[in-house]
Design a protein around this motif. Structure first.
Motif, mmCIF file in Angstrom:
data_model
loop_
_atom_site.group_PDB
_atom_site.id
_atom_site.type_symbol
_atom_site.label_atom_id
_atom_site.label_comp_id
_atom_site.label_asym_id
_atom_site.label_seq_id
_atom_site.Cartn_x
_atom_site.Cartn_y
_atom_site.Cartn_z
ATOM 1 N N TRP A 1 -7.566 -4.565 -1.026
ATOM 2 C CA TRP A 1 -7.405 -3.147 -1.356
ATOM 3 C C TRP A 1 -7.136 -2.924 -2.855
ATOM 4 C CZ3 TRP A 1 -4.956 -5.222 3.085
ATOM 5 C CH2 TRP A 1 -5.536 -4.829 4.282
ATOM 6 N N THR A 2 -7.175 -4.011 -3.626
ATOM 7 C CA THR A 2 -6.925 -3.888 -5.067
ATOM 8 C C THR A 2 -8.058 -3.067 -5.691
ATOM 9 O OG1 THR A 2 -6.064 -6.103 -4.916
ATOM 10 C CG2 THR A 2 -6.385 -5.255 -7.126
ATOM 11 N N ASN A 3 -7.729 -2.079 -6.546
ATOM 12 C CA ASN A 3 -8.855 -1.244 -7.008
ATOM 13 C C ASN A 3 -9.521 -1.719 -8.289
ATOM 14 O OD1 ASN A 3 -6.690 -0.411 -8.373
ATOM 15 N ND2 ASN A 3 -6.836 1.774 -7.860
ATOM 16 N N ARG B 1 2.011 1.791 -3.515
ATOM 17 C CA ARG B 1 0.952 2.335 -4.388
ATOM 18 C C ARG B 1 0.712 3.810 -4.101
ATOM 19 N NH1 ARG B 1 -3.954 -1.496 -3.691
ATOM 20 N NH2 ARG B 1 -4.912 0.117 -4.973
ATOM 21 N N TRP B 2 0.796 4.154 -2.820
ATOM 22 C CA TRP B 2 0.625 5.565 -2.430
ATOM 23 C C TRP B 2 1.741 6.414 -3.053
ATOM 24 C CZ3 TRP B 2 1.428 7.432 3.323
ATOM 25 C CH2 TRP B 2 1.009 8.768 3.441
ATOM 26 N N ASN C 1 -3.677 0.258 6.278
ATOM 27 C CA ASN C 1 -3.984 0.101 4.852
ATOM 28 C C ASN C 1 -5.329 0.724 4.496
ATOM 29 O OD1 ASN C 1 -1.592 -1.090 4.441
ATOM 30 N ND2 ASN C 1 -2.351 -3.101 3.878
ATOM 31 N N ASP C 2 -6.304 0.641 5.398
ATOM 32 C CA ASP C 2 -7.602 1.277 5.126
ATOM 33 C C ASP C 2 -7.417 2.780 4.932
ATOM 34 O OD1 ASP C 2 -9.137 -0.970 5.106
ATOM 35 O OD2 ASP C 2 -9.987 -0.717 7.112
ATOM 36 N N ALA D 1 -5.633 3.378 1.645
ATOM 37 C CA ALA D 1 -6.549 3.007 0.552
ATOM 38 C C ALA D 1 -7.581 4.098 0.303
ATOM 39 C CB ALA D 1 -7.233 1.693 0.881
ATOM 40 N N MET E 1 0.837 -1.209 0.000
ATOM 41 C CA MET E 1 0.000 0.000 0.000
ATOM 42 C C MET E 1 0.869 1.255 0.000
ATOM 43 S SD MET E 1 -3.022 -0.903 -0.363
ATOM 44 C CE MET E 1 -3.917 0.602 -0.120
ATOM 45 N N SER F 1 -9.135 3.284 -3.057
ATOM 46 C CA SER F 1 -9.032 1.839 -3.178
ATOM 47 C C SER F 1 -9.628 1.143 -1.960
ATOM 48 C CB SER F 1 -7.550 1.479 -3.255
ATOM 49 O OG SER F 1 -7.243 0.912 -4.436
ATOM 50 N N SER F 2 -10.614 1.753 -1.385
ATOM 51 C CA SER F 2 -11.136 1.239 -0.121
ATOM 52 C C SER F 2 -11.601 -0.207 -0.241
ATOM 53 C CB SER F 2 -12.287 2.134 0.336
ATOM 54 O OG SER F 2 -12.896 1.531 1.436
#
Ligand code: NDP
Length: 514
Positions: free
Chosen positions: A466-468, A384-385, A433-434, A437, A381, A442-443
């Protein structure tokens, strides 16, 4: 000689560095990973001749559902808790699948990292063999070299007089390495996961093994009621006061392995106040008295130790399993000053990633100790951020807001966990991660079906939640993460109680109106 100016230069080809490279490459960034050793995998690349990393008998203590790359599950035939060979094979397969290898410079140690006046990063390295100096520039840098590199050696009075062997867990590679342990007596100092793993490994050959611990531990079995223990760390539990969750966790441990006091474990704190010590094998070795537990070491003598209660132990070897000091020796003093806090292992980083003074061009990936679940999904995560920041889809808050958040997190950790260098980067995987996300849209809790929502609230949901880009495959993988029967029971209880309260409330309102 300076060559290409990369978009992103990554220090370290362990899981955090590789997952960062994967996402950056997919976003079209130019990427270079600099890796000190000759292999990918970081701590998972077993090497009996070098300190650090796993030992011969290491198995991961988080299940494969919560320690994996998103979209890339462990093979079905691998057990719930893969051993280090399986983890390394899995990491290598990921590296091949996403063609990351060709972006790695191996056998090169980063020696210095500094920022030029233009804001670009200058990275110096030394390659072996030959000790040739290298230099790269990059628009931004991700430090993913891990925080289990510099052993923490406590000062113990009298250690200099000890006639036996002394080593740190990072140097212990297995009872067949280091030195002969058969018929010897070993004292393990420290009761974290290294202490447990080393004690269990050495107990197979040594005549006597004692673990010295000043604060005891609640030892979590690998399985609770037939399910990997980490699968109980569901989202719903983080919504409850942690003291309630800790009580439930202690009851579950007692139900699974008996009262810890019976086995001499004497935990000094509530279970969730310290990093979990996992050790299914340890309990049976304590029961058979192949391992014993003792208090803190008051002083070392020529041939053994005196414990805090005055009792003594004759030891041939002392193995310090006392953890690590967070250290990045290649940082310039200027960067070091802003990154590290005032006390041991304290880092002054927003979400454990960014310095408010430096901003988004320097990121620390994986500088986190998850209190439940594994590091890998947190690193993913973060990666990705970071990529979203690069693409300017999101931006960091002001440095003032970042500093306020750092202070708030430090305060929270000081109260929530035992205040020690061991817990300065502790975080809850799902909560962390929430939050990330939500920023990158990507919640995990986007509504799909009541069944799914139930799974994500009363189960851990695994690494794909969390995959969008939702596909049938991804949904299937989330559904493949087992939800323990007890958590399902809790879920049904909460739903039924909620329904009853609602119906009773509505009935009362209606009867009042009528
Ligand atoms: N199989 C696996 O997956 C494994 C995972 N790991 C992970 O690696 C990380 C590092 O673990 P580990 O090496 O065990 O380190 P930890 O920091 O988790 O534990 C250190 C231990 O040493 C004790 N200690 C620290 N300082 C002193 C001191 N001055 N005197 C006496 N005791 C001291 C601590 O006691 P106190 O609590 O009293 O401070 C604690 O029991 C953790 O995240 C762990 O989960 C490690 C090994 C195996």
């Amino acid at each position: 000689m300076r060559t290409t100016n990369y978009d992103l230069l990554i220090v370290g080809a362990g899981v955090s560095g590789l997952v960062t490279a994967k996402h950056a490459l997919q976003a079209g960034l130019s990427v270079l990973i600099i890796e000190a050793s000759s292999k990918v995998g970081g701590v998972w690349a077993f090497d009996p001749d070098k300190p650090g990393g796993v030992m011969y008998s290491t198995r991961i203590n988080v299940s494969k559902y919560n320690y994996a790359f998103a979209g890339f599950p462990f093979p079905e035939e691998v057990s719930d808790f893969p051993d280090h060979r399986e983890v390394l094979a899995y990491i290598e397969a990921y590296t091949i699948e996403y063609a990351i290898n060709k972006h790695i410079v191996f056998n090169t140690e980063v020696t210095r990292l500094e920022q030029s006046n233009s804001g670009n990063w200058i990275v110096n390295g030394r390659s072996s063999p030959g000790n040739s100096e290298q230099c790269w520039t990059a628009h931004s840098v991700a430090i993913a070299s891990g925080h289990h590199r510099t052993p923490l050696w406590p000062k113990v009075p009298g250690l200099e007089n000890f006639k036996g062997r002394v080593l740190h867990s990072s140097q212990y590679k297995g009872n067949q390495y280091c030195f002969p342990v058969a018929d010897k007596s070993a004292l393990i100092i420290g009761f974290g996961n290294s202490g447990v793993d080393v004690a269990c490994d050495i107990a197979a050959k040594a005549a006597s093994v004692v673990i010295s611990t000043r604060s005891g531990a609640w030892v979590l079995p690998n399985y609770i009621f037939g399910y990997p223990a980490d699968l109980y760390a569901a989202r719903v539990l983080k919504w409850l006061p942690w003291q309630w969750t800790s009580n439930a966790y202690e009851k579950a441990i007692i139900a699974a392995t008996g009262n810890p006091v019976r086995w001499g474990l004497r935990p000094a704190h509530k279970a969730l106040r310290s990093h979990p010590t996992v050790g299914g094998r340890l309990i049976s070795l304590l029961q058979s008295k192949q391992i014993r537990i003792a208090g803190g070491v008051q002083r070392v003598t020529e041939y053994g130790v005196v414990f805090d209660d005055g009792s003594t132990y004759k030891a041939d070897m002392l193995i310090f399993c006392t953890g690590y000091r967070i250290d990045f020796p290649f940082l310039s003093d200027k960067i070091r000053d802003v990154v590290f806090g005032a006390t041991d292992n304290q880092v002054n980083l927003y979400m454990n990633m960014f310095s408010p003074q430096i901003g988004a061009s320097l990121a620390f990936i994986g500088l986190v100790q998850p209190d439940t679940g594994g590091l890998l999904p947190v690193s993913e995560m973060q990666a990705r951020w970071l990529v979203n920041l690069h693409q300017k889809r999101v931006k960091l808050p002001s440095s003032k807001v970042m500093q306020q958040r750092i202070n708030k997190d430090m305060e929270y950790r000081r109260k929530r966990y035992v205040n020690s260098p061991r817990h300065t980067i502790q975080c809850n995987t799902i909560a962390y991660n929430d939050e990330v996300a939500a920023w990158i849209d990507s919640s995990a809790l986007r509504y799909r079906s009541p069944k799914f929502l139930f799974r994500l609230i009363f189960g851990t949901g695994g690494v794909d939640q969390w995959t969008n880009h939702r596909t049938k495959d991804i949904d299937q993988r989330i559904q493949n993460v087992p939800v323990p029967a007890a958590m399902k029971g809790l879920g049904w209880f909460v739903l039924s109680a909620g329904l009853m309260i609602t119906v009773t409330g509505l009935t009362l309102i209606v009867s009042f109106i009528v």
